[in-house]
Design an enzyme around this catalytic site. Structure first.
Site, PDB file in Angstrom:
ATOM      1  N   LYS A 135       0.838  -1.209   0.000  1.00 18.93           N
ATOM      2  CA  LYS A 135       0.000   0.000   0.000  1.00 18.93           C
ATOM      3  C   LYS A 135       0.871   1.257   0.000  1.00 18.93           C
ATOM      4  O   LYS A 135       0.640   2.179  -0.772  1.00 18.93           O
ATOM      5  CB  LYS A 135      -0.892  -0.012   1.250  1.00 18.93           C
ATOM      6  N   ASN A 136       1.900   1.268   0.867  1.00 18.82           N
ATOM      7  CA  ASN A 136       2.682   2.496   1.023  1.00 18.82           C
ATOM      8  C   ASN A 136       3.691   2.716  -0.103  1.00 18.82           C
ATOM      9  O   ASN A 136       4.386   3.729  -0.115  1.00 18.82           O
ATOM     10  CB  ASN A 136       3.362   2.518   2.397  1.00 18.82           C
ATOM     11  N   ARG A 156      -4.722  10.455   4.768  1.00 16.89           N
ATOM     12  CA  ARG A 156      -3.699  11.481   4.887  1.00 16.89           C
ATOM     13  C   ARG A 156      -2.711  11.478   3.730  1.00 16.89           C
ATOM     14  O   ARG A 156      -2.161  12.498   3.345  1.00 16.89           O
ATOM     15  CB  ARG A 156      -2.944  11.180   6.191  1.00 16.89           C
ATOM     16  N   CYS A 210      -5.080  12.911  13.031  1.00 14.96           N
ATOM     17  CA  CYS A 210      -5.516  11.581  12.626  1.00 14.96           C
ATOM     18  C   CYS A 210      -5.403  10.671  13.834  1.00 14.96           C
ATOM     19  O   CYS A 210      -4.895  11.078  14.876  1.00 14.96           O
ATOM     20  CB  CYS A 210      -4.702  11.056  11.459  1.00 14.96           C
ATOM     21  N   ARG A 214       0.613  14.426  13.246  1.00 14.02           N
ATOM     22  CA  ARG A 214       1.195  14.236  11.919  1.00 14.02           C
ATOM     23  C   ARG A 214       1.151  15.476  11.024  1.00 14.02           C
ATOM     24  O   ARG A 214       0.453  15.511  10.019  1.00 14.02           O
ATOM     25  CB  ARG A 214       0.521  13.060  11.213  1.00 14.02           C
ATOM     26  N   GLN A 226       7.346  19.747   7.071  1.00  8.17           N
ATOM     27  CA  GLN A 226       8.568  19.434   6.327  1.00  8.17           C
ATOM     28  C   GLN A 226       8.322  19.403   4.817  1.00  8.17           C
ATOM     29  O   GLN A 226       9.168  19.831   4.031  1.00  8.17           O
ATOM     30  CB  GLN A 226       9.148  18.086   6.779  1.00  8.17           C
ATOM     31  N   ASP A 246       4.728   0.433  12.040  1.00  4.94           N
ATOM     32  CA  ASP A 246       3.539  -0.218  11.475  1.00  4.94           C
ATOM     33  C   ASP A 246       3.407  -1.680  11.893  1.00  4.94           C
ATOM     34  O   ASP A 246       2.405  -2.328  11.553  1.00  4.94           O
ATOM     35  CB  ASP A 246       3.544  -0.105   9.942  1.00  4.94           C
ATOM     36  N   ARG A 270      -8.527  -0.738   4.572  1.00  6.12           N
ATOM     37  CA  ARG A 270      -7.693   0.332   3.993  1.00  6.12           C
ATOM     38  C   ARG A 270      -6.349  -0.208   3.542  1.00  6.12           C
ATOM     39  O   ARG A 270      -5.742   0.319   2.616  1.00  6.12           O
ATOM     40  CB  ARG A 270      -7.434   1.421   5.042  1.00  6.12           C
TER      41      ARG A 270
HETATM   42  N1  EPU Z   1       6.453  14.638  10.852  1.00  4.94           N
HETATM   43  C1  EPU Z   1       6.502  15.969  11.145  1.00  4.94           C
HETATM   44  N2  EPU Z   1       6.448  16.879  10.116  1.00  4.94           N
HETATM   45  C2  EPU Z   1       6.311  16.488   8.823  1.00  4.94           C
HETATM   46  C3  EPU Z   1       6.262  15.109   8.533  1.00  4.94           C
HETATM   47  C4  EPU Z   1       6.333  14.206   9.572  1.00  4.94           C
HETATM   48  O1  EPU Z   1       6.604  16.363  12.293  1.00  4.94           O
HETATM   49  O2  EPU Z   1       6.263  17.366   7.939  1.00  4.94           O
HETATM   50  C5  EPU Z   1       6.560  13.634  11.942  1.00  4.94           C
HETATM   51  C6  EPU Z   1       5.296  12.812  12.119  1.00  4.94           C
HETATM   52  O3  EPU Z   1       4.339  13.486  12.914  1.00  4.94           O
HETATM   53  C7  EPU Z   1       5.819  11.552  12.738  1.00  4.94           C
HETATM   54  C8  EPU Z   1       7.194  11.393  12.078  1.00  4.94           C
HETATM   55  O4  EPU Z   1       7.527  12.675  11.572  1.00  4.94           O
HETATM   56  O5  EPU Z   1       5.985  11.705  14.102  1.00  4.94           O
HETATM   57  C9  EPU Z   1       7.260  10.382  10.939  1.00  4.94           C
HETATM   58  O6  EPU Z   1       6.147  10.553  10.078  1.00  4.94           O
HETATM   59  P1  EPU Z   1       6.217  10.261   8.526  1.00  4.94           P
HETATM   60  O7  EPU Z   1       6.059  11.552   7.797  1.00  4.94           O
HETATM   61  O8  EPU Z   1       7.401   9.425   8.198  1.00  4.94           O
HETATM   62  O9  EPU Z   1       4.905   9.406   8.304  1.00  4.94           O
HETATM   63  P2  EPU Z   1       4.028   9.427   7.009  1.00  4.94           P
HETATM   64  O10 EPU Z   1       4.873   9.675   5.833  1.00  4.94           O
HETATM   65  O11 EPU Z   1       2.849  10.292   7.219  1.00  4.94           O
HETATM   66  C10 EPU Z   1       4.282   6.894   6.394  1.00  4.94           C
HETATM   67  C11 EPU Z   1       3.354   5.728   6.199  1.00  4.94           C
HETATM   68  C12 EPU Z   1       2.792   5.316   7.549  1.00  4.94           C
HETATM   69  C13 EPU Z   1       3.958   4.922   8.454  1.00  4.94           C
HETATM   70  C14 EPU Z   1       4.949   6.097   8.561  1.00  4.94           C
HETATM   71  C15 EPU Z   1       6.201   5.747   9.346  1.00  4.94           C
HETATM   72  C16 EPU Z   1       2.535   6.077   3.964  1.00  4.94           C
HETATM   73  C17 EPU Z   1       1.410   6.433   3.067  1.00  4.94           C
HETATM   74  N3  EPU Z   1       2.293   6.120   5.283  1.00  4.94           N
HETATM   75  O12 EPU Z   1       3.498   7.935   6.976  1.00  4.94           O
HETATM   76  O13 EPU Z   1       1.962   4.175   7.331  1.00  4.94           O
HETATM   77  O14 EPU Z   1       3.492   4.609   9.731  1.00  4.94           O
HETATM   78  O15 EPU Z   1       5.360   6.514   7.237  1.00  4.94           O
HETATM   79  O16 EPU Z   1       6.845   4.666   8.783  1.00  4.94           O
HETATM   80  O17 EPU Z   1       3.612   5.749   3.499  1.00  4.94           O
HETATM   81  C18 EPU Z   1       0.249   2.638   7.839  1.00  4.94           C
HETATM   82  O18 EPU Z   1       0.490   2.070   6.753  1.00  4.94           O
HETATM   83  O19 EPU Z   1      -0.509   2.121   8.708  1.00  4.94           O
HETATM   84  C19 EPU Z   1       0.860   3.923   8.117  1.00  4.94           C
HETATM   85  C20 EPU Z   1       0.407   4.742   9.064  1.00  4.94           C
END
Ligand code: EPU
Length: 419
Positions: free
Chosen positions: A22-23, A95, A119, A124, A128, A308, A400
């Protein structure tokens, strides 16, 4: 609302094939917006987030032709329009819709995407993503719940360092940089395998990228990208979930279609707990003795233990004699499965970002529900290990990200039905 009814306990035995990740599928779908030529994606998982992302693309003016039999889709983005936006109704359900931000700005010079908001697993933010686009010359205005990103002429290559490794943040800027003028150097990037998979699609489309999968990614911008065909990476989190399902029932299970090196932190942990792991090509087999050892886990960005799989691992620890501490370092508020597991007889205390689990061999069935995808998976795992009937409500969370979980579990010997 649909639910799973589970009659436990069982001992899983058999083999399943992993779906596409999925990701990896979600950024690949977003990347198709970077070209006006056709992009075909194979091994797309039939999960609801993929359907939602397809609807986001269609909303933006792309045409998505899905071949369900083949598990593929062809996306044509030759009629995108700056008039279109990624609306709140879609972004609030997923998201990862923010992944269209980078491609839209790079391609059209403008994007309007609803802010994702809070969420179930924490705040989140996307600061960045936005700071990186600003470093490439874009201006960002937040108004009425939407983020408007605009560039005067084209994005400029830049040097940008993420404050923390962010998976979708890295993907967004990687995609934007492909069409920027000049060279972009991204530092402190996330290193998840899904980022390498995205880079391999972008490279097939004509992008010039080096270092994807490491902390520093360098992208030389090109004028345009072209058509490509790409097979989505196997889902390491789905694979890990089934291996943990095998372990929680002390069974034997083979998972096909996944690279063992992408699962290394989990496989090392399961080995340490006493499970026997065999790897052959793209198949990982777990054989579990009746007794396992309790082991602590600390989640961290890749190559650390994946957040995850935290909920599913915690469910396993509730069935292992001894105590284990599970520390969640990636997201705040990702222990929503704990009160539900406690209702099944688990002994877990949460202090801040650490859960201390005192395991025993007996969970008992109960009616439970969770508010996010991986938490729901942990409840299903607990259900197949528990004595008696478990009802897991709100399984739309599971749908999902897991394709036909009940059929896969049935094939392995569990009694699970969808009602
Ligand atoms: N963060 C910030 N600012 C930003 C971006 C992230 O503070 O601009 C923080 C987040 O709040 C969090 C940390 O950085 O504490 C890491 O978040 P990240 O951005 O890496 O998460 P994401 O990209 O939103 C993806 C996966 C998630 C997975 C995370 C961590 C996708 C679509 N989603 O989320 O997947 O948990 O990376 O590996 O790739 C899931 O599949 O169940 C899922 C939640």
């Amino acid at each position: 609302m649909e639910a799973f009814l589970i009659d436990g306990p069982c001992t899983l035995d058999g083999a399943i094939t992993t779906s596409g990740a999925k990701n990896a599928a979600l950024p690949a779908l977003a990347a198709s917006l970077l070209t006006d030529e056709a992009v075909t994606l194979e091994r797309l998982p039939a999960v609801r987030d993929v359907v939602t992302m397809s609807r986001v693309l269609e909303h933006l003016g792309a045409r998505v032709e899905t071949d369900r039999e083949a598990g593929s889709a062809t996306i044509r983005s030759d009629a995108l329009s700056v008039e279109h936006e990624a609306p709140y109704e879609l972004v609030k359900t997923m998201r990862a819709s923010v992944l269209v931000l980078g491609p839209l700005v790079a391609r059209l010079g403008h994007a309007r995407v609803s802010l994702p908001g809070g969420c179930a697993i924490g705040a989140r933010p996307i600061d960045q993503h936005l700071a990186g686009l600003e470093a490439m010359g874009a201006s960002v205005i937040l108004e009425q719940g939407y983020v408007n990103v605009r560039v005067g002429s084209v994005l400029r290559g830049c040097s940008f360092r993420f404050s923390m490794p962010t998976v979708t943040g890295t993907e967004n800027l990687l995609m934007a940089a492909c069409l920027a003028r000049g060279t972009t150097v991204l530092r402190n990037c996330a290193r998840e395998p899904e980022i390498e998979d995205l880079a391999s699609l972008l490279t097939a489309m004509g992008a010039r990228i080096s270092g994807a999968g490491t902390e520093t990614i360098t992208i030389d911008g090109v004028d345009s990208l072209t058509s490509a065909r790409h097979r989505v990476l196997g889902d390491r989190i789905e694979a890990g979930t089934y291996l943990l399902a095998g372990a929680i029932t002390r069974g034997r299970i083979s998972v096909k279609g996944v690279r063992a090196r992408h699962l290394q932190p989990l496989l090392e942990k399961l080995d340490d707990c006493g499970a026997v792991i065999e790897e052959e090509g793209e198949t990982v087999t777990l054989s579990c003795p009746k007794t396992l050892r309790a082991r602590d886990v600390v989640t961290a960005p890749h190559p650390g233990f994946p957040t995850d799989l935290q909920a599913q691992y915690l469910a396993l620890m509730t069935t292992v004699d001894g105590t284990a501490t599970v520390v969640e370092n990636v997201f705040e508020n990702r222990f929503q499965h704990v009160p539900e597991l406690s209702r099944m007889g688990a002994d877990i205390e949460v202090h801040g970002n650490a859960a201390r689990v005192t395991g025993s061999s007996r969970l008992s069935g109960a009616t439970v529900m969770a508010t996010d995808l991986r938490a729901s998976a942990s409840l299903v795992l607990a259900g197949i290990a528990a004595h008696g009937k478990t009802r897991v409500d709100r399984i739309y969370h599971l749908d999902r990200g897991y394709h036909a979980m009940e059929s896969k579990l049935q094939r392995l010997g569990a009694t699970v039905v969808r009602i």
